[in-house]
Design a protein around this motif. Structure first.
Motif, PDB file in Angstrom:
ATOM      1  N   LYS A 267       3.118   2.231   8.568  1.00  0.00           N
ATOM      2  CA  LYS A 267       4.278   2.690   7.799  1.00  0.00           C
ATOM      3  C   LYS A 267       4.168   2.241   6.347  1.00  0.00           C
ATOM      4  CE  LYS A 267       7.433   3.024  11.651  1.00  0.00           C
ATOM      5  NZ  LYS A 267       8.808   2.980  12.102  1.00  0.00           N
TER       6      LYS A 267
ATOM      7  N   VAL B 186      -2.979  11.642   7.768  1.00  0.00           N
ATOM      8  CA  VAL B 186      -2.678  10.743   6.661  1.00  0.00           C
ATOM      9  C   VAL B 186      -1.781  11.491   5.685  1.00  0.00           C
ATOM     10  CG1 VAL B 186      -3.631   9.333   4.802  1.00  0.00           C
ATOM     11  CG2 VAL B 186      -4.892   9.587   6.950  1.00  0.00           C
ATOM     12  N   GLU B 187      -0.575  10.960   5.503  1.00  0.00           N
ATOM     13  CA  GLU B 187       0.434  11.563   4.625  1.00  0.00           C
ATOM     14  C   GLU B 187       0.562  13.068   4.863  1.00  0.00           C
ATOM     15  OE1 GLU B 187      -0.533  10.031   0.702  1.00  0.00           O
ATOM     16  OE2 GLU B 187       0.653   8.237   1.137  1.00  0.00           O
TER      17      GLU B 187
ATOM     18  N   ARG C 102      -3.821   0.461  -1.509  1.00  0.00           N
ATOM     19  CA  ARG C 102      -2.985   0.740  -2.679  1.00  0.00           C
ATOM     20  C   ARG C 102      -3.038  -0.440  -3.663  1.00  0.00           C
ATOM     21  NH1 ARG C 102       2.514   0.529  -4.328  1.00  0.00           N
ATOM     22  NH2 ARG C 102       3.142   2.488  -5.290  1.00  0.00           N
TER      23      ARG C 102
ATOM     24  N   LYS D  64       3.183   6.570   7.542  1.00  0.00           N
ATOM     25  CA  LYS D  64       2.373   7.236   6.522  1.00  0.00           C
ATOM     26  C   LYS D  64       1.086   7.779   7.109  1.00  0.00           C
ATOM     27  CE  LYS D  64       4.100   4.797   2.520  1.00  0.00           C
ATOM     28  NZ  LYS D  64       3.776   4.017   1.340  1.00  0.00           N
ATOM     29  N   SER D  65       0.613   7.125   8.181  1.00  0.00           N
ATOM     30  CA  SER D  65      -0.622   7.610   8.796  1.00  0.00           C
ATOM     31  C   SER D  65      -0.734   7.171  10.250  1.00  0.00           C
ATOM     32  CB  SER D  65      -1.847   7.133   8.009  1.00  0.00           C
ATOM     33  OG  SER D  65      -1.938   5.731   8.058  1.00  0.00           O
TER      34      SER D  65
ATOM     35  N   ALA E 146      -1.189   3.981   3.709  1.00  0.00           N
ATOM     36  CA  ALA E 146      -1.666   5.227   4.334  1.00  0.00           C
ATOM     37  C   ALA E 146      -3.122   5.168   4.779  1.00  0.00           C
ATOM     38  CB  ALA E 146      -1.458   6.403   3.383  1.00  0.00           C
TER      39      ALA E 146
END
Length: 162
Positions: free
Chosen positions: A85, A112-113, A131, A22-23, A88
């Motif tokens: 993974k 990032v993403e 998150r 993801k990042s 992010a």
């Protein structure tokens, strides 16, 4: 020919870390003491991040043709890479927090993403909570009106009962 054969497994290792990431954040780690490096690695493991030092040419080959290709321009000097993974914002958050205490440690850039950020951009991304924190805040704000409504209805019911 032998050199290429020796480098290929390293490039494949980096690619496997990048697959589904993801990042990715790049940092300049020059000047870290062994103690500081050990502390940083412990923090990154806690957040389930891959944090490694690779040669810039190996990273360059691994990111070629991927969503992380924009990082190529920042592959100068000593470079460590942090990959997530799961969360992010975790690499930016963990590395920026560490960098506040260790002046020799600098954020270079990140993706990032799918979006490239320079050092200043990654510093801003680092301010975004995880998150889980965002979800708990959302849940708290959703519960508040429901709780208030329940209190009001309960008070109305008590008044009618009297």
């Amino acid at each position: 020919m032998a050199k290429v054969e020796q480098k290929q497994p390293i490039v494949e290792e980096i690619k496997s870390h990048l697959d589904g990431a993801k990042s990715v954040v790049l940092v300049d780690y020059l000047g870290l003491t062994v103690e500081q490096d050990t502390k940083l690695r412990k923090e990154t493991r806690k957040e389930n991040l891959v944090y490694k030092v690779y040669k810039n040419t190996m990273i360059r080959r691994a990111i070629e043709g991927t969503e992380f290709a924009d990082l190529d321009k920042d592959l100068e000097g000593p470079t460590a890479i942090a990959i997530s993974k799961d969360d992010a914002t975790a690499p930016a958050r963990v590395l920026a927090k560490f960098g506040k205490d260790v002046k020799a440690f600098e954020l270079k850039s990140g993706v990032v993403e799918g979006t490239y950020y320079d050092a200043a951009g990654i510093a801003e991304v680092a301010k975004i909570p995880s998150r889980e924190v965002l979800l708990s805040r959302l849940l708290g704000s959703l519960q508040s009106p429901i709780t208030n409504l329940a209190r009001v209805l309960n008070q109305v019911a008590e008044q009618k009962a009297e």
